[in-house]
Design a protein around this motif. Structure first.
Motif, PDB file in Angstrom:
ATOM      1  N   VAL A 158       0.831  -1.209   0.000  1.00 33.79           N
ATOM      2  CA  VAL A 158       0.000   0.000   0.000  1.00 33.79           C
ATOM      3  C   VAL A 158       0.869   1.263   0.000  1.00 33.79           C
ATOM      4  N   LYS A 201       3.907   0.788  -3.240  1.00 36.51           N
ATOM      5  CA  LYS A 201       3.415   0.557  -4.599  1.00 36.51           C
ATOM      6  C   LYS A 201       2.219   1.434  -4.963  1.00 36.51           C
ATOM      7  N   LEU A 202       1.302   1.643  -4.016  1.00 38.64           N
ATOM      8  CA  LEU A 202       0.094   2.406  -4.325  1.00 38.64           C
ATOM      9  C   LEU A 202       0.213   3.898  -4.009  1.00 38.64           C
ATOM     10  N   PHE A 203       0.836   4.242  -2.884  1.00 35.84           N
ATOM     11  CA  PHE A 203       0.871   5.635  -2.447  1.00 35.84           C
ATOM     12  C   PHE A 203       2.279   6.111  -2.077  1.00 35.84           C
TER      13      PHE A 203
END
Length: 173
Positions: free
Chosen positions: A77, A80-82
């Motif tokens: 999270v 990779k995402l934020f």
């Protein structure tokens, strides 16, 4: 070695951001982080002993598994995402920082009765949450505590969903 370990536990409990940077970089601190997770979960098992002896045995095992899963979810999270522009870390760096963020859970050993158990467990949960947010901010090099808080909360929901999915699948067997 023991004095460094105890110093890191005390600094983690005080929510000293520098300790999380320190363990993030210290590849030899992984075992120490695992020991902190074990101490915290064993303290919870002792504190919850009035609910049954199985808690004492199962809590450390499930805590170690949960620690690994949690660190990888936070990694996914947060990295990779934020990610922030300065976010660059490894899963093991997060594993170490998150492990030390569970240090306030050691206080759960003092949950002698039901009244103390509720206060101790809830208080230590919020204390560990605060530690984890700071650990995530420091390890992922975030500028904002709010972003780190968001990553921790999103990761918690992902972990809860995975746990519920596993429980629903295994309950049918």
């Amino acid at each position: 070695m023991i004095s460094l370990f105890l110093s890191r536990i005390i600094r983690s409990v005080k929510i000293d951001p520098e300790v999380f940077n320190e363990v993030k970089k210290d590849k030899n601190a992984t075992l120490s982080a695992a020991i902190v997770v074990m101490l915290s979960s064993t303290a919870a098992g002792i504190g919850a002993a009035s609910l049954g002896g199985g808690n004492f045995i199962l809590a450390p095992i499930f805590s170690l598994i949960s620690w690994f899963v949690w660190a990888y979810i936070v990694y996914f999270v947060g990295v990779k995402l934020f990610p922030d522009s300065r976010t660059k870390t490894t899963q093991f760096s997060l594993l170490r920082a998150i492990g030390f963020s569970s240090a306030p859970g050691i206080i759960r050993i003092f949950a002698f009765n039901e009244g103390l158990m509720v206060v101790t467990f809830i208080g230590s949960a919020f204390w560990m949450l605060a530690c984890m947010v700071v650990a995530v901010r420091e390890t992922l090099n975030y500028k904002s505590l709010w972003k780190a808080f968001g990553v921790v909360i999103i990761s918690w929901f992902v972990q809860a969903f995975i746990l519920l999915a596993i429980l629903s699948v295994t309950r049918n067997f």
